[in-house]
Design a protein around this motif. Structure first.
Motif, PDB file in Angstrom:
ATOM      1  N   GLY A 347      93.886 -17.406   4.859  1.00  0.00           N
ATOM      2  CA  GLY A 347      93.948 -18.846   5.049  1.00  0.00           C
ATOM      3  C   GLY A 347      95.032 -19.558   4.280  1.00  0.00           C
ATOM      4  N   ASP A 348      95.687 -18.874   3.335  1.00  0.00           N
ATOM      5  CA  ASP A 348      96.768 -19.516   2.574  1.00  0.00           C
ATOM      6  C   ASP A 348      97.729 -18.436   2.084  1.00  0.00           C
ATOM      7  OD1 ASP A 348      98.257 -21.514   1.378  1.00  0.00           O
ATOM      8  OD2 ASP A 348      97.081 -21.518  -0.462  1.00  0.00           O
ATOM      9  N   LEU A 349      98.270 -17.691   3.027  1.00  0.00           N
ATOM     10  CA  LEU A 349      99.130 -16.560   2.668  1.00  0.00           C
ATOM     11  C   LEU A 349     100.545 -17.027   2.338  1.00  0.00           C
ATOM     12  CD1 LEU A 349      98.285 -13.624   5.114  1.00  0.00           C
ATOM     13  CD2 LEU A 349      97.895 -13.720   2.654  1.00  0.00           C
ATOM     14  N   HIS A 350     100.960 -16.749   1.132  1.00  0.00           N
ATOM     15  CA  HIS A 350     102.352 -16.912   0.715  1.00  0.00           C
ATOM     16  C   HIS A 350     102.579 -15.986  -0.472  1.00  0.00           C
ATOM     17  CE1 HIS A 350     100.790 -19.499  -2.489  1.00  0.00           C
ATOM     18  NE2 HIS A 350     100.169 -20.200  -1.558  1.00  0.00           N
ATOM     19  N   LEU A 351     103.821 -15.863  -0.910  1.00  0.00           N
ATOM     20  CA  LEU A 351     104.173 -14.839  -1.886  1.00  0.00           C
ATOM     21  C   LEU A 351     103.436 -14.995  -3.207  1.00  0.00           C
ATOM     22  CD1 LEU A 351     108.032 -14.632  -1.254  1.00  0.00           C
ATOM     23  CD2 LEU A 351     106.266 -13.025  -0.506  1.00  0.00           C
ATOM     24  N   GLN A 352     103.062 -16.206  -3.560  1.00  0.00           N
ATOM     25  CA  GLN A 352     102.400 -16.436  -4.841  1.00  0.00           C
ATOM     26  C   GLN A 352     100.951 -15.952  -4.837  1.00  0.00           C
ATOM     27  OE1 GLN A 352     103.360 -20.256  -6.333  1.00  0.00           O
ATOM     28  NE2 GLN A 352     102.427 -19.929  -8.326  1.00  0.00           N
ATOM     29  N   ASN A 353     100.412 -15.662  -3.665  1.00  0.00           N
ATOM     30  CA  ASN A 353      99.029 -15.202  -3.589  1.00  0.00           C
ATOM     31  C   ASN A 353      98.912 -13.693  -3.425  1.00  0.00           C
ATOM     32  OD1 ASN A 353      97.820 -17.655  -4.043  1.00  0.00           O
ATOM     33  ND2 ASN A 353      97.699 -18.210  -1.891  1.00  0.00           N
ATOM     34  N   PHE A 354     100.021 -12.977  -3.650  1.00  0.00           N
ATOM     35  CA  PHE A 354      99.993 -11.521  -3.786  1.00  0.00           C
ATOM     36  C   PHE A 354     100.272 -11.184  -5.250  1.00  0.00           C
ATOM     37  CE2 PHE A 354     101.078 -12.132   0.653  1.00  0.00           C
ATOM     38  CZ  PHE A 354     100.377 -11.130   1.309  1.00  0.00           C
ATOM     39  N   PHE A 355      99.393 -10.397  -5.860  1.00  0.00           N
ATOM     40  CA  PHE A 355      99.541 -10.044  -7.271  1.00  0.00           C
ATOM     41  C   PHE A 355      99.884  -8.562  -7.378  1.00  0.00           C
ATOM     42  CE2 PHE A 355      98.520 -10.732 -11.792  1.00  0.00           C
ATOM     43  CZ  PHE A 355      99.012 -12.031 -11.915  1.00  0.00           C
ATOM     44  N   VAL A 356     100.944  -8.256  -8.136  1.00  0.00           N
ATOM     45  CA  VAL A 356     101.474  -6.899  -8.222  1.00  0.00           C
ATOM     46  C   VAL A 356     101.187  -6.311  -9.596  1.00  0.00           C
ATOM     47  CG1 VAL A 356     103.525  -5.441  -7.962  1.00  0.00           C
ATOM     48  CG2 VAL A 356     103.345  -7.587  -6.669  1.00  0.00           C
ATOM     49  N   ASP A 357     100.543  -5.144  -9.603  1.00  0.00           N
ATOM     50  CA  ASP A 357     100.284  -4.393 -10.838  1.00  0.00           C
ATOM     51  C   ASP A 357     101.077  -3.094 -10.756  1.00  0.00           C
ATOM     52  OD1 ASP A 357      99.393  -3.040 -13.040  1.00  0.00           O
ATOM     53  OD2 ASP A 357      97.264  -3.123 -12.536  1.00  0.00           O
ATOM     54  N   GLU A 358     102.219  -3.050 -11.438  1.00  0.00           N
ATOM     55  CA  GLU A 358     103.117  -1.893 -11.358  1.00  0.00           C
ATOM     56  C   GLU A 358     102.507  -0.633 -11.961  1.00  0.00           C
ATOM     57  OE1 GLU A 358     105.858  -1.819  -9.789  1.00  0.00           O
ATOM     58  OE2 GLU A 358     106.807  -3.807  -9.773  1.00  0.00           O
ATOM     59  N   SER A 359     101.438  -0.761 -12.740  1.00  0.00           N
ATOM     60  CA  SER A 359     100.832   0.423 -13.359  1.00  0.00           C
ATOM     61  C   SER A 359      99.971   1.215 -12.379  1.00  0.00           C
ATOM     62  CB  SER A 359      99.984   0.009 -14.566  1.00  0.00           C
ATOM     63  OG  SER A 359      98.838  -0.731 -14.158  1.00  0.00           O
ATOM     64  N   GLN A 360      99.661   0.612 -11.231  1.00  0.00           N
ATOM     65  CA  GLN A 360      98.820   1.270 -10.236  1.00  0.00           C
ATOM     66  C   GLN A 360      99.656   2.178  -9.335  1.00  0.00           C
ATOM     67  OE1 GLN A 360      95.386   1.061 -10.041  1.00  0.00           O
ATOM     68  NE2 GLN A 360      95.594  -0.104 -11.952  1.00  0.00           N
ATOM     69  N   PRO A 361      99.016   3.159  -8.674  1.00  0.00           N
ATOM     70  CA  PRO A 361      99.753   4.041  -7.754  1.00  0.00           C
ATOM     71  C   PRO A 361     100.286   3.260  -6.556  1.00  0.00           C
ATOM     72  CG  PRO A 361      97.570   4.931  -8.275  1.00  0.00           C
ATOM     73  CD  PRO A 361      97.599   3.538  -8.795  1.00  0.00           C
ATOM     74  N   VAL A 362     101.340   3.778  -5.949  1.00  0.00           N
ATOM     75  CA  VAL A 362     101.883   3.169  -4.740  1.00  0.00           C
ATOM     76  C   VAL A 362     100.784   3.115  -3.680  1.00  0.00           C
ATOM     77  CG1 VAL A 362     103.549   3.438  -2.871  1.00  0.00           C
ATOM     78  CG2 VAL A 362     104.227   3.923  -5.231  1.00  0.00           C
ATOM     79  N   GLY A 363     100.672   1.972  -3.034  1.00  0.00           N
ATOM     80  CA  GLY A 363      99.615   1.773  -2.061  1.00  0.00           C
ATOM     81  C   GLY A 363      98.421   1.030  -2.621  1.00  0.00           C
ATOM     82  N   GLN A 364      98.360   0.914  -3.953  1.00  0.00           N
ATOM     83  CA  GLN A 364      97.250   0.213  -4.598  1.00  0.00           C
ATOM     84  C   GLN A 364      97.758  -0.825  -5.598  1.00  0.00           C
ATOM     85  OE1 GLN A 364      94.157   2.937  -6.083  1.00  0.00           O
ATOM     86  NE2 GLN A 364      95.072   4.556  -4.854  1.00  0.00           N
ATOM     87  N   ARG A 365      99.024  -1.177  -5.492  1.00  0.00           N
ATOM     88  CA  ARG A 365      99.631  -2.064  -6.493  1.00  0.00           C
ATOM     89  C   ARG A 365      99.364  -3.543  -6.230  1.00  0.00           C
ATOM     90  NH1 ARG A 365     105.767   0.152  -6.616  1.00  0.00           N
ATOM     91  NH2 ARG A 365     105.400   0.122  -4.352  1.00  0.00           N
ATOM     92  N   LEU A 366      99.017  -3.899  -5.005  1.00  0.00           N
ATOM     93  CA  LEU A 366      98.885  -5.311  -4.678  1.00  0.00           C
ATOM     94  C   LEU A 366      97.431  -5.744  -4.542  1.00  0.00           C
ATOM     95  CD1 LEU A 366     101.973  -4.884  -3.889  1.00  0.00           C
ATOM     96  CD2 LEU A 366     101.615  -6.856  -2.407  1.00  0.00           C
ATOM     97  N   ALA A 367      97.172  -6.945  -5.013  1.00  0.00           N
ATOM     98  CA  ALA A 367      95.869  -7.586  -4.851  1.00  0.00           C
ATOM     99  C   ALA A 367      96.091  -8.960  -4.238  1.00  0.00           C
ATOM    100  CB  ALA A 367      95.158  -7.713  -6.198  1.00  0.00           C
ATOM    101  N   LEU A 368      95.088  -9.456  -3.567  1.00  0.00           N
ATOM    102  CA  LEU A 368      95.129 -10.806  -3.000  1.00  0.00           C
ATOM    103  C   LEU A 368      94.374 -11.760  -3.918  1.00  0.00           C
ATOM    104  CD1 LEU A 368      94.506 -10.045   0.787  1.00  0.00           C
ATOM    105  CD2 LEU A 368      96.605 -10.953  -0.223  1.00  0.00           C
TER     106      LEU A 368
END
Length: 469
Positions: A347-368
């Motif tokens: 309902g409010d998708l933009h770049l600021q609403n994706f959170f990136v954790d570089e310590s996680q494995p590829v494929g699991q780095r992003l959270a909403l």
């Protein structure tokens, strides 16, 4: 924010140019907070003023947040203080000021809790007083540990053996009359009476106060997503919800490590490598099949189109023929609702609403994050809104259109790999064009950020070109 010079002419609020000029407003705040006949007039000085959030509705209202830098000459220091002002049409502020004085208020550091500048038809609330967010003062007191709320939250989540040994707090986001978010950083340790000594641990919490009870639905859905993610690897990564207080409309959640996708340079190799994971996160949410209280329909989106064109006419009448042609094309080519799959929308998708954790494995780095608008509806609505935000961000940063089209194409292609329904590019293009008008053009006018009105031509052209293609 510096003074905004490309303001729309609004005869109902003639003081709008003054209200949006930080230098002029600093001069207005000085005698308001420190009258010349008061003992504080020589001690304190408004040394600076910046404008934060603006919400403008033509011929109706303008809500503005101000941050004042106030110098204390006696102690040779300066502090920042936040104020929220509402500008009314000529002659309407007096009654609104009297009404505001009757509301529950907390004492302000400087000036009264609510103040009036009649010559500007402006009513001003000193933070944490707010016209609509009733639980704001309680949230700030809780974050500062001025009541038992934070200790009770720790006890409820970590157990009675744990206690707070150190904490800091800061305001991270304030949308006047809507929501306020604070971040609390804690150092926790076991109580001395605990049978098993455990190393102290750090924790970050976020508290969010709402102007209404929408936080209850957000909390319920976050719990479902969190529980599903805990049981299966393919779930949607979200922050862990901790508690919701229906009385104060305050939601507490754990903080996530990392940074937003917005902080990565648009189009950089690192950004492009993260883009498929962002698409995967959206796809996982879309197929989550949550029972949402809110349903997103096409009809309100269609009815908004001519209203957005009318709003555009009030600030750029020269664009009206192009806006009318765009609206007509959107109405003529609107998707058929029965042909669209149903999904759980962010309902409010933009770049600021994706959170990136570089310590996680590829494929699991992003959270909403920021899940306040979860609903059921067409997935193309979410994708169109996100694509429109990408184009808008690229225009703000002066990126070439070829790069922006490549980014949009990469995202949509990756998204198609993770959903059970075929991707309808024509529907995504239609929703993108609609979002460029209903969201991006509308916000460029209503938020009055410097330079944003200059993008209106490009936004209308881009929306039109998407439909033409």
């Amino acid at each position: 924010m510096s003074a905004i010079h490309d303001l729309p002419a609004d005869a109902t609020m003639p003081s709008l140019p003054v209200a949006l000029d930080p230098v002029l407003m600093a001069a207005r705040f000085q005698p308001l907070l420190f009258p010349t006949d008061s003992p504080t007039s020589d001690r304190f000085r408004v040394a600076g003023c910046t404008i934060g959030r603006v919400k403008y509705r033509v011929q109706e209202k303008c809500v503005i947040s101000y941050t004042l830098r106030i110098e204390d000459k006696d102690n040779e220091r300066a502090e920042e203080h936040l104020f929220c002002a509402r500008l009314f049409p000529t002659g309407l502020s007096h009654a609104r000021y009297r009404k505001a004085q009757r509301e529950p208020l907390v004492q302000s550091h400087h000036g009264d809790a609510v103040m009036h500048l009649p010559e500007l038809d402006m009513v001003i609330w000193a933070f944490p007083n707010d016209r609509k967010i009733a639980g704001l003062a309680r949230l700030m007191a809780s974050a500062a540990r001025q009541n038992q709320d934070l200790d009770d939250l720790v006890t409820g989540h970590w157990g009675t053996d744990w206690q707070i040994v150190r904490h800091t707090h800061e305001l991270v986001h304030y949308v006047p009359e809507h929501t306020t978010t604070v971040r609390v950083r804690l150092l926790l340790d076991k109580a001395a009476s605990s049978a098993q000594p455990v190393r102290a641990q750090e924790a970050t919490l976020f508290g969010k106060a709402y102007y209404n009870d929408e936080g209850a639905e957000t909390y319920r859905l976050m719990q479902l997503l969190w529980q599903r993610n805990a049981r299966q690897l393919e779930g949607v990564r979200v922050a862990q919800p901790l508690a919701y207080d229906p009385e104060t409309h305050v939601l507490w959640q754990m903080g996530l490590p990392g940074r937003t996708l917005l902080t990565y340079e648009l189009g950089s190799p690192h950004f492009l490598a993260l883009l498929p994971e962002a698409a995967q996160s959206v796809a996982r949410l879309h197929v989550a099949d949550l029972l949402c209280a809110r349903t997103t329909h096409l009809a309100p989106w269609l009815s908004q189109l001519p209203k957005s064109a009318t709003l555009l006419e009030q600030v750029r009448p020269d664009l009206l023929p192009f806006a009318h042609a765009l609206v007509q094309a959107l109405l003529t080519n609107a998707p058929q609702p029965g042909d669209e799959p149903q999904a759980t929308l962010h309902g409010d998708l933009h770049l600021q609403n994706f959170f990136v954790d570089e310590s996680q494995p590829v494929g699991q780095r992003l959270a909403l994050i920021d899940l306040d608008n979860l609903s059921t509806g067409s997935p193309w609505r979410d994708l169109g809104s996100f694509c429109a935000s990408l184009y808008y961000r690229g225009l703000v940063e002066g990126k070439p259109m070829a790069l922006l089209r490549q980014i949009v194409e990469s995202f949509c292609t990756a998204y198609a790999h993770y959903v059970p329904w075929p991707l309808s590019r024509s529907a995504v293009d239609w929703y993108t064009a609609a979002a460029l008008l209903n969201e991006r053009v509308h916000r460029s006018i209503s938020r009055l950020k410097a330079g944003r009105l200059e993008l209106l031509d490009d936004l209308i052209w881009l929306a039109t070109s998407l439909l033409s293609s």
